[in-house]
Every structure is written in structure tokens, then in C-alpha cells.
Design a protein around this motif. Structure first.
Motif, short mmCIF file in Angstrom:
data_model
loop_
_atom_site.label_atom_id
_atom_site.label_comp_id
_atom_site.label_asym_id
_atom_site.label_seq_id
_atom_site.Cartn_x
_atom_site.Cartn_y
_atom_site.Cartn_z
N HIS A 29 -6.71 -7.03 -4.09
CA HIS A 29 -7.64 -7.73 -3.19
C HIS A 29 -6.84 -8.19 -1.99
N GLY A 30 -6.47 -7.27 -1.12
CA GLY A 30 -5.70 -7.65 0.06
C GLY A 30 -4.39 -8.31 -0.33
N LYS A 31 -4.29 -9.60 -0.05
CA LYS A 31 -3.03 -10.30 -0.30
C LYS A 31 -2.80 -10.56 -1.79
#
Ligand code: ASP
Length: 473
Positions: A29-31
């Protein structure tokens, strides 16, 4: 050494711990990278992010079923992030260290489902992966917990667990034997036991008084529903008992087992109803009646005993036209002993056999035995066996019974069937670690398989007659 199960981590919020397990899945999830870490006890959510700088990059390389060690912090989840669906749902894990212990090829089937939707051939071929799914891990633990309970319960009552041989002699239990050729004695064969029946009776002659065993039994039968070539019986035998004693002890063991391990289940009727074979056939058209008041209730257990079976039934293959219905070693009901010894009114003789039935499945059966040689010999005479054949096949039993055999009786439970029923599993394959297919093959080990011509020669088997030699030797 791994010291902590994933399930145990649920109570360790605020603590730094080391977890070992498998990557059940990874979500980027992205970061943030989320990993479900799984071991036999369950899964825990692991979160990698900017706050885990030492292992964030490595976390992105993780794939399903990789084996890892992680050291890090168990953290309480904020109230709105709690996942009520998993036992560890109040916490998550923030690793400081990540070590990849092994990689895995992509598994050939999903492991995070119940597995019923997957073809059984695939599940059997890859059984060591199939067993990683939560349902099967639970079933393995259920077998163990049940066996441990029974072992302790019976031990407290003075039973000894005694192992009996696997290499034995062909016996008349009603099914075909698996046989093992003898290398040392050309042309002779051991048979694998269809049950430890004779050995357990000989243990009673030996004065052991109370025996039990989780015994592996082997029957070479054609595919029939839920049968397996090998299966497990909880086998028991007791000296100085009557029919009532064996039934009462087994009934109490079942009641205690359910109360201790399956408190959510309700036994419909205690004491278990007792139905004669004649009544069962007249009222239910079967000797395994399903007495449940509500067949939709997954937690309802309707046990019953079926008793008073005819000892003999007509059978064309038997020399006299009569064969035993259950077990040739059974005694008749005491009031019918005279008929047996005189070989009169054979069709009227009732046996001491008792079957225990649960929700329409026979889960066990046993009897009081003929403990005199005259009684046992009469059974084989009624079946039309010549004296010579009786002595050849059963001489060892008749001789043993002639040397101070105590009155005795016993029972065997189909252990796989019972566990399957208690977990509402559709068949016993779901509760066996390494089951065979319905047509008796082990798809993982590729068995049965040819053996080398050298082995064949040693065993005095010739490749003629259908025996195939392995091509490499
Ligand atoms: N040996 C029997 C069976 O395998 C059980 C028993 O009578 O104890 O069915």
C-alpha cells in the motif's frame, strides 16, 4: 529455537519478540507493506513502513510461502483497526529485523481457503502444502488432542497401551489382506493386520487385563465410499467383563471426551439409547439409525448402541452356507451358548456384539469373546470348516484359550471417522495427514510403485504373473 507461537503474540502488546513462520500474503500500500505471517497456530498482521527502515526494502521482495524470522514489537491496534475475525486481531507486529530463511516456488493452489473448492488430486499430490491450511492444521491438532485425552483417561482406568505386530498372519476379518512376501521363507507371506483382534485376545490370555492401542489397520478392499486402505482404530480389550461393562465404560469415555474437548456439542440422549438389531431394521430399515431430532444442527450428537445381532447369516461362499455377521471370535449371548455348542437353530443364535452409532455412522463395534476353545471351535464348525482347517488356521488361538484364558471382551472405534464426524468433515481423508485416493494411490509418494528386479528376485517373486520390475535395475 522458536519459542513463541504466533497465537501467543496476541497477549504480548508492548513486548519485543521473535516470530517465525510463513508469508501467507503480502499487500503493498504505497509506503506501507502488510504481510500476514502464518504458523500452525494462526496468522498475525505484520506492518513494514518508514518506521521499519532496516527491513522495509527486503519486505517488498517477500512472496507467498517464503519462510522468515522477524524480530520486532507487538503493538496494540487502534480500536477502529481491530480485526475481530482473527484471534490476533487486537495487535499487529512491527519488525526491526527480517531474515529470509527460505524461498518458495509459487504454490500450485491457494492455501488461505478451506480447500474444499480445490480438486482432491491436487491437494493429495501437494499434501505437505495442503496441510498448511488452517482447517487441516486444526484437524491434525484435533486428532492429537483426542488421542491424548483418551490415552490419559484409559491409563487412569488401568489400561496399558501395548503395540502389536504389523507383520502378522492372514486372518478372517472379512476383508482381503495386504500381504508381504517373506525373503527368508520362499513362497510364504506375512499379512498386515486387518485389526489387532487376535493379538489383543492373546494379551488377555497373557494376563494384561486391560489393553488399548491406537492401532493401524489394513484392509485391501475395493473402493467403497469413505474407506481407506489403512486407517486407525482405538482398540481395546478387557478381562473379567460382561457386555454391560464394556458398553458402560465406552459410553462414559465418549461422554467425557465430548464434554472436555467439544463443550459446544450437545449429546441428544444420555444414557445412550439401546436398540436391538431387529428393532433397528423394523423401525429404521438400517442397523445404523440416525436418531437426530434435528438433522440441521451441526452440534447435535445422537449416539446409540445397536445390540442383539444374529451371530450367523447365510453366505454361499461358506462351506456350510453360514458365516459370521461380525466377528468369529465373539461369544453368543450367554443364553444361546448351548445352541452354539450343539450347533442347533443356528439362525436363532444372537451374538454379544454391540455397535456404537453416531448420527447414522457406525463409529465402533465389539463383543464379549468365546474364551473357551469349545466355543470358538463350534463357530468354525457351524461355518463348515474341516477340523484340519480349523487347527491349521486357528490352532494357536484354540491352544491359547485352553491355557487359562479369562473371560474377556472389547471394542474398536473407527478413530478417523469419529474425528471427521466431530468436525463435520465430509470424509475421513480430511482428518488423515497423508490419505490415499479413493482408488488406493498415494499421489504424493507415487505409490504403489514397481520395485527393482533384484528386489523381486530376493523375494522369490517372478516378473511373470503381472509383477512389473522397475526399469532402472
Ligand atoms: N476387531 C474388531 C473390528 O476390527 C473390533 C472388536 O471386536 O474389537 O471390527
Amino acid at each position: 529455537m522458536k519459542e513463541l507461537s504466533i497465537l501467543e503474540a496476541k497477549d504480548l502488546a508492548g513486548k519485543e519478540v521473535t516470530l517465525y513462520g510463513w508469508v501467507a500474503n503480502r499487500r503493498d500500500h504505497g509506503k506501507l507493506v502488510f504481510v500476514d505471517l502464518r504458523d500452525r497456530s494462526g496468522i498475525i498482521q505484520v506492518v513494514f513502513g518508514p518506521f521499519t527502515p532496516d527491513c522495509y526494502e527486503q519486505a517488498q521482495t517477500l512472496r507467498n510461502e517464503w519462510v522468515v524470522r522477524m524480530r520486532g514489537l507487538v503493538k496494540e491496534r487502534p480500536e477502529k483497526m481491530v480485526n475481530p475475525d482473527i484471534p490476533t486481531g487486537r495487535v499487529e507486529f512491527e519488525p526491526r529485523e527480517l531474515e529470509i530463511l527460505n524461498r518458495s516456488e509459487t504454490p500450485p493452489m491457494p492455501l488461505d481457503t478451506e480447500g474444499y473448492e480445490i480438486g482432491e488430486d491436487t491437494r493429495h499430490e501437494w499434501r505437505y502444502l495442503d496441510l498448511r491450511r488452517a482447517r487441516l492444521a486444526r484437524n491434525m491438532k484435533a486428532r492429537h488432542d483426542g488421542q491424548l485425552f483418551v490415552r490419559n483417561w484409559l491409563s487412569e482406568k488401568g489400561f496399558l497401551e501395548i503395540e502389536t505386530p504389523i507383520l502378522t498372519r492372514s486372518t478372517p476379518e472379512g476383508a482381503r489382506d495386504y500381504v508381504v512376501p517373506s525373503r527368508l521363507y520362499p513362497g510364504t507371506f506375512y499379512a498386515l493386520p486387518q485389526s489387532p483382534q487376535q493379538y489383543k485376545q492373546l494379551l488377555m490370555v497373557a494376563g494384561m487385563e486391560r489393553y488399548f492401542q491406537f492401532a493401524r489397520c489394513f484392509r485391501d478392499e475395493d473402493t467403497r465410499g469413505d474407506r481407506q486402505p489403512e486407517f486407525t482404530q482405538l482398540d481395546m480389550e478387557m478381562s473379567f467383563v460382561e457386555r454391560e461393562d464394556v458398553m458402560a465404560l465406552n459410553e462414559q469415555l465418549l461422554i467425557d471426551l465430548v464434554a472436555k474437548l467439544y463443550p459446544q456439542k450437545r449429546i441428544q440422549q444420555v444414557p445412550f439409547p439401546r436398540i436391538s438389531y431387529a428393532e433397528a431394521m423394523a423401525n429404521y430399515g438400517t442397523d445404523r439409525p440416525d436418531l437426530r431430532e434435528d438433522k440441521n444442527d451441526l452440534n447435535l450428537l445422537a449416539f446409540c448402541w445397536v445390540i442383539d445381532f444374529p451371530f450367523f447369516e447365510k453366505n454361499e461362499d461358506s462351506p456350510s452356507g453360514w458365516t459370521f455377521t461380525h466377528n468369529p471370535f465373539s461369544a453368543p449371548k450367554p443364553e444361546h451358548m448351548d445352541l452354539l455348542l450343539k450347533q442347533e437353530r443356528v439362525g436363532d443364535i444372537l451374538t454379544t456384539q454391540y455397535d456404537i452409532v453416531l448420527n447414522g455412522w457406525e463409529i465402533g463395534g465389539g463383543s464379549i469373546r468365546n474364551h473357551t476353545p469349545e466355543g470358538l471351535r463350534a463357530v468354525f464348525r457351524i461355518m463348515g470348516f474341516e477340523e484340519q482347517r480349523i487347527d491349521e488356521n486357528f490352532g494357536h488361538m484354540l491352544t491359547a484359550l485352553a491355557h487359562g484364558a479369562p473371560p474377556h471382551g472389547g471394542i474398536a472405534w473407527g478413530w478417523d471417522r469419529l474425528i471427521a464426524l466431530l468436525y463435520n468433515e465430509p470424509n475421513i481423508r480430511e482428518v488423515l495427514a497423508f490419505p490415499k485416493t479413493g482408488d488406493a494411490r498415494d499421489l504424493m509418494m507415487h505409490s504403489p510403485a514397481p520395485i527393482s528386479s533384484r528386489q523381486l528376485r530376493e523375494l522369490h517373486l517372478s516378473p511373470e504373473g503381472g509383477t512389473r520390475a522397475r526399469s532402472d535395475q
